[in-house]
Write a protein that holds these residues in place. Structure first.
Motif: not given
Length: 190
Positions: A48, A51-53, A55-56
């Motif tokens: 998780k 993914k947050s990094y 995705d950007k």
């Protein structure tokens, strides 16, 4: 132990070529991208966070990446060596990797860098998105951000290995077999 860093921008063919190098030389593959994707699919806390990094189009923080890589390294039983795919991406990661490998009684033998023009990278990533369904490869803005991050943050790692006389640039344009042969020739000369 034959430890290789396979280097290049997103879409350069690192995943494809690392499979061939692994098969020929019996190396263990350590791909941060694969490890992150497995954690994302498994919905782990690390997944998780990664993914947050991702995705950007940003890099996952060093401390998370390094701990994960150390864990995977230590799982291998009697390895002939490792191929590091997608790592190190910063000089700090390269130093941390050198320190860790030194503590394990080994070191990086060579960094093989796949050189591919930016326009070719965009085309390859678009095709990969169509074939693999990787959403991070489908968005032109994310693709450009990943290329920009590579240039700004990752490309300087080249200098780190140049200073150690461990850097070899490989022409990443041509058929998959042509590029593989260039890589094998460079490894066989070590």
């Amino acid at each position: 132990m034959l430890n290789i860093v396979l280097f290049g921008p997103p879409g350069a063919g690192k995943g494809t070529q690392s499979e061939r190098i692994i098969e020929k030389y019996g190396l263990k593959h350590l791909s941060t991208g694969d490890i992150f994707r497995a954690n994302i699919k498994g919905e782990t806390e690390l997944g998780k966070l990664a993914k947050s990094y991702m995705d950007k189009g940003q890099l996952v923080p060093d401390e998370v990446t390094i701990k994960m890589l150390q864990s995977e390294f230590k799982k291998a039983e009697n390895p002939k060596g490792f191929i590091f795919d997608g790592f190190p991406r910063t000089n700090a990661q390269a130093e941390a990797l050198d320190n860790f490998l030194s503590s394990e009684g080994t070191s990086i033998k060579v960094m093989l860098a796949l050189d591919v023009a930016e326009e070719e990278l965009r085309e390859r990533l678009k095709k990969r998105a169509e074939v693999s369904g990787r959403v991070d490869d489908a968005n032109p803005e994310v693709i450009q951000n990943r290329i920009n991050v590579y240039k700004a943050e990752t490309l300087p790692v080249k200098e780190y290995y140049l200073k150690q006389d461990k850097f070899i640039e490989i022409d990443g344009i041509g058929t998959v077999d042509e590029i593989t042969n260039r890589l094998f020739t460079a490894i066989d000369k070590l």
